[in-house]
Scaffold this active site. Structure first.
Site, PDB file in Angstrom:
ATOM      1  N   GLU A  70       0.812  -1.218   0.000  1.00 26.57           N
ATOM      2  CA  GLU A  70       0.000   0.000   0.000  1.00 26.57           C
ATOM      3  C   GLU A  70       0.843   1.264   0.000  1.00 26.57           C
ATOM      4  O   GLU A  70       0.542   2.225  -0.711  1.00 26.57           O
ATOM      5  CB  GLU A  70      -0.957   0.020   1.196  1.00 26.57           C
ATOM      6  CG  GLU A  70      -2.105  -0.969   1.086  1.00 26.57           C
ATOM      7  CD  GLU A  70      -1.714  -2.396   1.402  1.00 26.57           C
ATOM      8  OE1 GLU A  70      -0.620  -2.602   1.961  1.00 26.57           O
ATOM      9  OE2 GLU A  70      -2.502  -3.307   1.094  1.00 26.57           O
ATOM     10  N   HIS A 139     -11.218  -3.917   9.301  1.00 31.15           N
ATOM     11  CA  HIS A 139     -11.785  -3.833   7.945  1.00 31.15           C
ATOM     12  C   HIS A 139     -13.115  -3.072   7.945  1.00 31.15           C
ATOM     13  O   HIS A 139     -13.934  -3.281   7.055  1.00 31.15           O
ATOM     14  CB  HIS A 139     -12.065  -5.228   7.390  1.00 31.15           C
ATOM     15  CG  HIS A 139     -10.861  -6.002   6.963  1.00 31.15           C
ATOM     16  ND1 HIS A 139      -9.959  -6.518   7.848  1.00 31.15           N
ATOM     17  CD2 HIS A 139     -10.408  -6.354   5.726  1.00 31.15           C
ATOM     18  CE1 HIS A 139      -9.007  -7.169   7.178  1.00 31.15           C
ATOM     19  NE2 HIS A 139      -9.262  -7.079   5.897  1.00 31.15           N
TER      20      HIS A 139
HETATM   21  C1  LIG Z   1      -2.501  -4.351   4.363  1.00 28.36           C
HETATM   22  C2  LIG Z   1      -3.503  -5.211   3.710  1.00 28.36           C
HETATM   23  N1  LIG Z   1      -3.634  -5.143   2.380  1.00 28.36           N
HETATM   24  C3  LIG Z   1      -4.556  -5.899   1.752  1.00 28.36           C
HETATM   25  C4  LIG Z   1      -5.358  -6.739   2.462  1.00 28.36           C
HETATM   26  C5  LIG Z   1      -6.433  -7.554   1.775  1.00 28.36           C
HETATM   27  N2  LIG Z   1      -5.995  -8.946   1.703  1.00 28.36           N
HETATM   28  C6  LIG Z   1      -6.303  -9.811   2.684  1.00 28.36           C
HETATM   29  S1  LIG Z   1      -5.581 -11.273   2.465  1.00 28.36           S
HETATM   30  C7  LIG Z   1      -4.871 -10.777   1.022  1.00 28.36           C
HETATM   31  C8  LIG Z   1      -3.997 -11.720   0.277  1.00 28.36           C
HETATM   32  C9  LIG Z   1      -2.849 -12.151   1.105  1.00 28.36           C
HETATM   33  O1  LIG Z   1      -2.060 -13.022   0.403  1.00 28.36           O
HETATM   34  P1  LIG Z   1      -0.995 -13.921   1.146  1.00 28.36           P
HETATM   35  O2  LIG Z   1      -0.150 -13.076   2.025  1.00 28.36           O
HETATM   36  O3  LIG Z   1      -0.302 -14.697   0.091  1.00 28.36           O
HETATM   37  O4  LIG Z   1      -1.849 -14.858   2.083  1.00 28.36           O
HETATM   38  P2  LIG Z   1      -2.925 -15.965   1.633  1.00 28.36           P
HETATM   39  O5  LIG Z   1      -4.245 -15.281   1.584  1.00 28.36           O
HETATM   40  O6  LIG Z   1      -2.529 -16.509   0.323  1.00 28.36           O
HETATM   41  O7  LIG Z   1      -2.888 -16.970   2.727  1.00 28.36           O
HETATM   42  C10 LIG Z   1      -5.208  -9.474   0.730  1.00 28.36           C
HETATM   43  C11 LIG Z   1      -4.773  -8.735  -0.458  1.00 28.36           C
HETATM   44  C12 LIG Z   1      -5.199  -6.761   3.860  1.00 28.36           C
HETATM   45  N3  LIG Z   1      -5.976  -7.529   4.642  1.00 28.36           N
HETATM   46  N4  LIG Z   1      -4.253  -6.004   4.453  1.00 28.36           N
END
Ligand SMILES: Cc1ncc(C[n+]2csc(CCOP(=O)(O)OP(=O)(O)O)c2C)c(N)n1
Ligand SMILES: [Mg+2]
Lengths: 338, 341
Positions: A70, A139
């Site tokens: 971000e 959120h």
């Molecule tokens: C700072 C932030 N940015 C975006 C999100 C939205 N978000 C939640 S989970 C996710 C994907 C995360 O990917 P990863 O770290 O690979 O974990 P996975 O879901 O694959 O277990 C996103 C974009 C968030 N919760 N926090």
């Protein structure tokens, strides 16, 4: 996705999300410097399906999925805006703008001023906000007052599909950074939306409903709750004037003060935490003006509880103003002897 | 805290590391936890479909070996930080599924008294400092926990779980650097399930392997098959031992896959059915179970017993959650600060 009317076929009913998408598509068609950036806005279509199929129409070079970065992403948008692009940067949830505060607050907001007017940062940040989805404390926040506190930023908060489209187009035409707060419960709300390009000016409130007895100032989802409360109150002969500020910075001072001079009573409602919030600013504005002399009762503010947004659905509802609470607050103000 | 089985014969022994290094009851308990995670996730999904759980949730079905094997060498005073996909970590660290379901059902008996839900599930008593709604949010916190251990002279190690997506947050880079310069007892466990929401690692990340990033912070980095229980146990176990010995942090990347969509609203438009089925054929639980049976740690009948016990535990947990009281709405501002309501 809905078909975007290319001809002047009059207003159609669109959802709030579709109206935003239509505004982005129109701007991208008209101006090749407009690009979209954000997390999962491409094939995924955005967490709330706002960008939807725009990737198919404009391709991945203009509908750019960023990594989960971000601060960096917002900063790239600021740098691009500084040098000739017009980025629309979607935060997946406005809560995550807290990770990008540096670029929004220290850079985007201040560059024009620090550089003596020589620089311009025409970036738009889209900010899905608010509670009511069971997504809990990280959120569900309503942080618009944080940004409204910063000179150099503009903060808008449209509450209808037509305003969302027109205000986003106004934000894109604006040479300064604009944050558009979009309450998540509004995305599926439907309403008439004019076709083609039009703008709804930033800094102009809407008088949603006229009334002689009391003024409610309420934006975003609270505008709709205020109208519902006003309709119930009308059945008992209480005529409520509902004003949707639509824009927090700049705030439409004249419309709000004019209404208070007329009704002599004011209730301000917002979802953000009550203390140090938008309601405090509006109340102080009234108290500092000649409209103060017209008040027949103390101003009442309704805002979010002094707590993070809880997960449990009953607690979550209790944490922000609801229609019943607005109705009760109006009755209490009306019951005060003049 | 690994329990060495007494009869190891190192030279000629080419059994998998975990079989050699851990006592049979430890391995059986690990299998039990993996089954429990799978059934828990299915129970949560089912409860969500029935409207008993609201909001959203992120299921870790397919990633059970990574969660359990990474916690194998941790004792009760060791810490973990978890993620939005954290149910498995919570169970691996020793949480009770009844209190977890109670949290998801928004009940006062839940781990967070119904205030946090799935995305904030935690169990401070077993050293789980919490899931996180913020991608990358747990990384610096894990470093802080490791700093506490070092300052206070405790032997505790912190295992920091995070996803592949989190490795592009500034917090990841800042956290790894500080852990390295201060030689802190923390193990960074990246659960690389190939996607951050819809964005593949190839599209989001400049290096082919996330473990390559360890080099920038002068710490060991290794990538293992995250669906191979033994491989994860060996890699994370080595890193935990190193941290406990005061030699500083490590980065372990577990290659794995989530069978379900990112969250309850994912339409899976960014990956193919073939890809998903290919990974489902590499089920980490079935694989570990076969391994234990092949090496005489477990009989078929015992395996069935463990699976059945997990089903029963999940059913009992859901019943406990359903019967539990909800929080009082007048308590909405309680727990914001210490002390009075
Ligand atoms: C700072 C932030 N940015 C975006 C999100 C939205 N978000 C939640 S989970 C996710 C994907 C995360 O990917 P990863 O770290 O690979 O974990 P996975 O879901 O694959 O277990 C996103 C974009 C968030 N919760 N926090
Ligand atoms: Mg991932």
């Amino acid at each position: 996705m809905n078909a975007v009317a290319e001809v002047d076929a009059g207003s159609r009913v669109l959802s709030y999300a579709e109206a935003i998408r239509e505004a982005m598509a129109l701007a991208m068609e008209a101006d090749p410097t407009v690009i979209l950036m954000g997390e999962d806005i491409g094939v995924y279509g955005g967490a709330f399906q706002v960008t939807g199929d725009l990737i198919d129409r404009f391709g991945p070079d203009r509908v750019m999925d960023t990594p989960i970065s971000e601060l960096g992403g917002a900063g790239v948008a600021v740098g691009a805006a500084l040098t000739g692009l017009k980025p629309i940067f979607e935060f997946q949830f406005s809560d995550f703008a807290t990770l990008a505060m540096e670029q929004i607050v220290n850079q985007a907001a201040k560059l024009r001023y620090m550089l003596g007017g020589e620089a311009s940062v025409p970036v738009v940040f889209r900010m899905p906000a608010g509670s009511g989805t069971g997504a809990a404390a990280q959120h569900s926040q309503s942080l618009e007052a944080w940004f409204a506190h910063v000179p150099g930023l503009k903060v808008i908060q449209p509450s209808t599909p037509a305003d969302a489209k027109g205000m986003l187009l106004a934000a894109l035409a604006d040479p300064d950074p604009v944050l558009m707060f979009e309450h998540k419960l509004l995305y599926k709300m439907r309403g008439e939306v004019p076709p083609g390009h039009y703008t709804v000016p930033i800094g102009k409130a809407e008088v949603v409903r006229t009334g002689r007895d009391i003024t409610i100032v309420a934006g975003a989802i609270m505008r709709h709750r205020a109208v519902e409360a006003a309709e119930r109150l009308a059945a008992d002969g209480i005529e409520v004037e509902v004003i949707d500020p639509r824009s927090l910075r700049p705030l439409d001072r004249d419309t709000i003060l004019g209404s208070v001079r007329k009704t002599g009573r004011l209730v301000v409602v917002h979802e953000g935490v009550k203390s140090f919030g938008v309601g405090a600013e509006i109340s102080a504005m009234v108290a500092e003006s000649d409209a103060f002399d017209f008040l027949d009762a103390p101003i009442v503010r309704l805002g979010g509880a002094e707590a993070p947004i809880p997960y449990n659905p009953d607690l979550e509802r209790a944490a922000v103003p609801q229609t019943d609470g607005i109705e009760a607050a109006v009755r209490a103000v009306m019951a005060r002897a003049v | 805290m690994s329990q060495m089985s007494p009869d190891i014969t190192p030279a000629a022994d080419n059994r998998p590391h975990a079989i050699r290094a851990y006592a049979p009851e430890v391995l059986r308990d690990a299998l039990r936890k993996m089954h429990l995670i799978r059934r828990f996730e299915e129970g949560a999904e089912d409860s969500y479909m029935r409207g008993l759980i609201h909001g959203t949730m992120h299921l870790s079905i397919g990633q059970e070996a990574s969660a359990v094997a990474s916690c194998l060498d941790l004792g009760p005073s060791d810490k973990i930080t978890s993620t939005h996909r954290g149910h498995g970590h919570c169970i691996a660290k020793g949480a009770d599924v009844g209190r977890m379901f109670a949290e998801f059902f928004g009940k006062e008996t839940g781990y967070c008294r119904g205030r946090g839900g799935s995305m904030h599930i935690a169990d401070i008593a077993t050293g789980n400092l919490g899931a996180n709604g913020i991608v990358g949010g747990g990384l610096p916190i894990a470093v802080g926990a490791a700093l506490t251990a070092k300052r206070l002279g405790r032997p505790d190690v912190t295992v920091c779980f995070f996803g592949d997506g989190a490795n592009n947050e500034g917090a990841f880079h800042e956290a790894l650097n500080m852990a390295a310069i201060w030689r802190l007892p923390v193990v960074f466990v990246c659960e690389n399930n190939q996607y951050g929401m819809s964005t593949s690692v190839a599209r989001s990340t400049a290096v082919p392997r996330i473990s390559d990033r360890a080099a920038a912070y002068s710490m060991p980095g290794v990538t293992v098959d995250g669906n191979d229980f033994s491989a994860v146990a060996e890699a994370v176990g080595t890193a935990v031992a190193r941290a406990r010995a005061g030699e500083g942090p490590s980065l372990v990347e577990n290659l794995t896959y989530r069978w379900r969509g990112h969250s309850k609203s994912d339409r899976n438009r960014y990956r193919t059915k073939d890809e998903i089925e290919g990974w489902m054929a590499r089920d980490p639980i079935a694989r570990f179970e076969r391994e234990l049976i092949a090496h005489g740690i477990l009989t078929e009948a015992e395996a069935e017993g463990i699976a059945a016990q997990a089903v029963a535990e999940v059913e009992a947990g859901i019943a406990f959650a359903k019967d539990s009281p909800a929080p009082d709405v007048t308590d909405v501002t309680r727990y914001v600060y210490a002390g009075a309501a």
